[in-house]
Design a protein around this motif. Sequence first.
Motif, mmCIF file in Angstrom:
data_model
loop_
_atom_site.group_PDB
_atom_site.id
_atom_site.type_symbol
_atom_site.label_atom_id
_atom_site.label_comp_id
_atom_site.label_asym_id
_atom_site.label_seq_id
_atom_site.Cartn_x
_atom_site.Cartn_y
_atom_site.Cartn_z
ATOM 1 N N PRO A 126 0.790 -1.227 0.000
ATOM 2 C CA PRO A 126 0.000 0.000 0.000
ATOM 3 C C PRO A 126 0.825 1.280 0.000
ATOM 4 C CG PRO A 126 -0.951 -1.584 1.513
ATOM 5 C CD PRO A 126 0.350 -2.171 1.045
ATOM 6 N N ASP A 127 1.967 1.271 0.723
ATOM 7 C CA ASP A 127 2.751 2.497 0.808
ATOM 8 C C ASP A 127 3.636 2.729 -0.418
ATOM 9 O OD1 ASP A 127 4.369 0.355 1.382
ATOM 10 O OD2 ASP A 127 5.445 1.321 3.031
ATOM 11 N N ARG A 128 3.535 1.841 -1.418
ATOM 12 C CA ARG A 128 4.306 2.025 -2.651
ATOM 13 C C ARG A 128 3.409 2.122 -3.887
ATOM 14 N NH1 ARG A 128 9.478 -2.160 -2.004
ATOM 15 N NH2 ARG A 128 10.230 -1.345 -0.001
ATOM 16 N N LEU A 129 2.153 2.369 -3.673
ATOM 17 C CA LEU A 129 1.212 2.412 -4.794
ATOM 18 C C LEU A 129 1.233 3.732 -5.554
ATOM 19 C CD1 LEU A 129 -1.965 0.634 -3.383
ATOM 20 C CD2 LEU A 129 -0.746 0.019 -5.479
ATOM 21 N N ALA A 130 1.593 4.827 -4.892
ATOM 22 C CA ALA A 130 1.454 6.144 -5.513
ATOM 23 C C ALA A 130 2.290 6.277 -6.783
ATOM 24 C CB ALA A 130 1.824 7.239 -4.513
ATOM 25 N N MET A 131 3.523 5.796 -6.758
ATOM 26 C CA MET A 131 4.375 5.963 -7.938
ATOM 27 C C MET A 131 3.908 5.136 -9.137
ATOM 28 S SD MET A 131 6.628 7.707 -9.337
ATOM 29 C CE MET A 131 7.364 8.597 -7.962
ATOM 30 N N VAL A 368 -7.629 2.930 -4.460
ATOM 31 C CA VAL A 368 -6.976 1.624 -4.566
ATOM 32 C C VAL A 368 -6.399 1.188 -3.226
ATOM 33 C CG1 VAL A 368 -5.134 0.347 -5.715
ATOM 34 C CG2 VAL A 368 -6.483 1.989 -7.000
ATOM 35 N N ARG A 369 -5.824 2.139 -2.502
ATOM 36 C CA ARG A 369 -5.184 1.786 -1.231
ATOM 37 C C ARG A 369 -6.193 1.502 -0.130
ATOM 38 N NH1 ARG A 369 -0.076 4.660 1.776
ATOM 39 N NH2 ARG A 369 -0.361 3.656 3.798
ATOM 40 N N ALA A 370 -7.285 2.249 -0.109
ATOM 41 C CA ALA A 370 -8.250 2.094 0.980
ATOM 42 C C ALA A 370 -9.076 0.821 0.864
ATOM 43 C CB ALA A 370 -9.184 3.306 1.023
ATOM 44 N N ALA A 371 -9.124 0.222 -0.314
ATOM 45 C CA ALA A 371 -9.881 -1.016 -0.491
ATOM 46 C C ALA A 371 -9.041 -2.214 -0.070
ATOM 47 C CB ALA A 371 -10.298 -1.174 -1.957
ATOM 48 N N VAL A 433 0.838 6.843 7.254
ATOM 49 C CA VAL A 433 1.841 6.220 8.095
ATOM 50 C C VAL A 433 2.073 4.833 7.588
ATOM 51 C CG1 VAL A 433 1.206 7.575 10.113
ATOM 52 C CG2 VAL A 433 0.138 5.369 9.754
ATOM 53 N N ALA A 434 2.966 4.307 8.079
ATOM 54 C CA ALA A 434 3.582 3.103 7.732
ATOM 55 C C ALA A 434 2.925 1.969 7.053
ATOM 56 C CB ALA A 434 3.936 2.542 8.988
ATOM 57 N N SER A 435 3.724 1.140 6.652
ATOM 58 C CA SER A 435 3.258 0.175 5.698
ATOM 59 C C SER A 435 2.375 -0.864 6.324
ATOM 60 C CB SER A 435 4.438 -0.499 5.043
ATOM 61 O OG SER A 435 5.217 -1.193 5.914
ATOM 62 N N LEU A 436 1.347 -1.166 5.548
ATOM 63 C CA LEU A 436 0.463 -2.273 5.885
ATOM 64 C C LEU A 436 0.757 -3.385 4.898
ATOM 65 C CD1 LEU A 436 -2.754 -0.139 6.227
ATOM 66 C CD2 LEU A 436 -1.492 -1.138 8.096
ATOM 67 N N THR A 437 0.604 -4.594 5.307
ATOM 68 C CA THR A 437 0.900 -5.692 4.398
ATOM 69 C C THR A 437 -0.367 -6.211 3.769
ATOM 70 O OG1 THR A 437 0.676 -7.366 6.088
ATOM 71 C CG2 THR A 437 2.835 -6.361 5.868
ATOM 72 N N HIS A 438 -0.180 -7.048 2.783
ATOM 73 C CA HIS A 438 -1.320 -7.670 2.118
ATOM 74 C C HIS A 438 -1.877 -8.841 2.931
ATOM 75 C CE1 HIS A 438 -0.763 -5.412 -1.537
ATOM 76 N NE2 HIS A 438 0.487 -5.793 -1.583
#
Length: 452
Positions: A126-131, A368-371, A433-438
């Motif tokens: 999730p924390d790498r989706l923006a790029m 995309v990230r919030a789902a 904030v920080a990364s959440l995992t799948h």
Amino acid sequence: MTAHRRLVLASSVAGAAIVALDGTVLTVVQPTLQRELGASPAQVQWTSTAYLVAVASLLVPAGRIGDRYGHQRVFALGMLGFGVASAGVGPAPGVGWVIGLRVVQGVFGALLQPATLGMLRAAFPPDRLAMPIAVRTSVIGVAAAAGPLVGGALVSAVGWRAVFFLHVVPSLVFGVLALTVRGPERRESHGVRFDLAGALLLALSLAALIQALADPRGSAAGLSVSVLAGFAFVRHERRTEQPLLPPDVVGSAAIRGALGMLLAASAAFSGTLFVVTYVLQDAMGLSPFQSALRGLPLAAAMVLAAPVCPLVLRRAGARRTAGAAMVVVALAVLVLSRASGTVVVCGGFALLGAGFGTVMVAATQVVVRAAAVESAGVAGGLKQTAVNVGPTLGIAAGSALMAASGSTAALSVLAGLALTGALACLVLPGRTVASLTHHGVTGDRAGVPARR
């Protein structure tokens, strides 16, 4: 970045670019197509409307199918079908065949579009989706800007049929790659059931809405059908055990706000381009080519703004970034409403491209990230629905307002629409904030950035 993530990003970008290029390149070939096939203006209009109706009505069900059977598999089917349908349009003997095959293109286009976002959500943390989303948005901007130029060159050199062969090779190549190169993507989920009744009701509501907006002659009947089907859909969703729109998506204020922002931004953007085109050619006396040249700063600004947006998101958060970008869109529309010279027109277009490109990246990243991962397809389908319905709504409003009150009044209302959309930023997340995992993340809070 792993090899699988690179392939997913390339596939997502290719799918989005093909759809964007198809949408803009067709506008150039329509006059030639009409002459050579002996078609009426209404028939030519339906070569675009039929495609749009098919796409917009099926995006959300297609996203849910991706959640059920795997986004990479659905993406492959969409790309292969889109390529074959495109190849079929080229030798079409009459406009009826073109319209029918455009519907087929729309069906497969609806399959591949949510999958391009679903694959990104499954492959990237999730924390790498923006790029990746920014890269995708930049390429969409390039493809949309290149469409009229490429289409014009092909029509002049070869003929209008060559335009539809343009998509065949990349569609087939990426479709085959998606089928043959398998990665660690989540496979078929037996816990997700497809809500056929809900899908049919939603498709009917959206199809009737798009038809009503695109064809004012039947707007009353179309809007009535859309409203009735929409009410039936909402009632069905509340009663069924596994609705088409899962609670973690429709229950998220961040997703709802981002979708509202995307709808308002795309409506203001497309409506403005529609009205300003008439201003440039009728009021300022410019040729279509001269008008296109003055629009180049828009594409350039959109392409440049997209990769900068992830850096701004990291520092300021989605709430401030998207809200400020919507204000820039509104300011750009106001500048264009009062533009009378080349410098001001180009400046207004540059502001419009920068603001719209930033909104697209910021709001898409929120959706995309919030789902949750298992709902990424339907979230992507909702996002694509917003950016397909928005332009139709904006052009319909711009056309009606321009006919009733003139271009300045029409653009002022569209600027107000953009400002109204900016209010949606209040429910978007702040700095992340920080990364959440799948792994093991489900429910309404899955992947939702924290607020400050």
